[in-house]
Design an enzyme around this catalytic site. Structure first.
Site, PDB file in Angstrom:
ATOM      1  N   CYS A  12       0.870  -1.171   0.000  1.00  0.00           N
ATOM      2  CA  CYS A  12       0.000   0.000   0.000  1.00  0.00           C
ATOM      3  C   CYS A  12       0.910   1.226   0.000  1.00  0.00           C
ATOM      4  O   CYS A  12       2.122   1.097   0.014  1.00  0.00           O
ATOM      5  CB  CYS A  12      -1.009  -0.001   1.153  1.00  0.00           C
ATOM      6  SG  CYS A  12      -0.342   0.130   2.807  1.00  0.00           S
ATOM      7  N   CYS A  86      -2.257   1.330  -4.160  1.00  0.00           N
ATOM      8  CA  CYS A  86      -1.010   2.004  -4.549  1.00  0.00           C
ATOM      9  C   CYS A  86      -1.004   2.330  -6.038  1.00  0.00           C
ATOM     10  O   CYS A  86      -0.042   2.880  -6.551  1.00  0.00           O
ATOM     11  CB  CYS A  86       0.230   1.203  -4.157  1.00  0.00           C
ATOM     12  SG  CYS A  86       0.489  -0.322  -5.043  1.00  0.00           S
ATOM     13  N   CYS A  90       3.303   0.324  -8.216  1.00  0.00           N
ATOM     14  CA  CYS A  90       3.836  -1.008  -7.979  1.00  0.00           C
ATOM     15  C   CYS A  90       4.392  -1.573  -9.284  1.00  0.00           C
ATOM     16  O   CYS A  90       3.675  -1.622 -10.279  1.00  0.00           O
ATOM     17  CB  CYS A  90       2.740  -1.923  -7.441  1.00  0.00           C
ATOM     18  SG  CYS A  90       3.346  -3.541  -6.971  1.00  0.00           S
TER      19      CYS A  90
END
Length: 137
Positions: A12, A86, A90
């Site tokens: 996150c 996120c 990522c």
């Protein structure tokens, strides 16, 4: 002999609430049968105290955890990467399994608001364990 344990990375933004709770549940419920990591794209200075308190209510101590920065190596070393808000931060690698868990952000919330998030995370972690063929403790 290579390690055959599945590995899961929870990601996150701040690695202070959702991903920490998910990692703590998976570590606890898998009893060491899963390699567990968590990280954040922009880690906070400390884990959310309301998340620590909410997890303590379930008998899981997260008080010693610290937010960790997301690294390419952590993603590469994981079989399953579970993102929690996120977005595009990522890194994506072929051959990895990606899941995106849409969960409310506990940042700035009191423990009463964190409890339903915690309970939903536990439900999803139990489902993940079932998918991995691992019986929850």
């Amino acid at each position: 002999m290579p390690d055959s344990k599945p590995s899961v990375l929870f990601v996150c933004v701040h690695n202070a609430g959702r991903s920490q709770m998910a990692a703590a549940f998976l570590t606890h419920l898998s009893e060491g049968r899963v390699k567990v990591r968590s990280a954040g794209s922009v880690p906070a200075a400390a884990v959310n105290p309301a998340a620590v308190q909410a997890m303590a209510e379930t008998g899981i101590d997260m008080s010693a955890e610290t937010p960790k920065v997301l690294t390419v190596e952590a993603v590469q070393a994981s079989d399953v990467v579970i993102t929690m808000g996120c977005g595009d931060t990522c890194p994506v690698f072929p051959g990895k399994r990606y899941l995106d868990w849409k969960l409310d952000d506990p940042a700035g919330q009191g423990v009463a608001a964190v409890r339903p998030i915690r309970d939903e995370i536990e439900r999803r972690v139990r489902g993940l364990l079932a998918e991995l063929g691992i019986e929850a403790a």
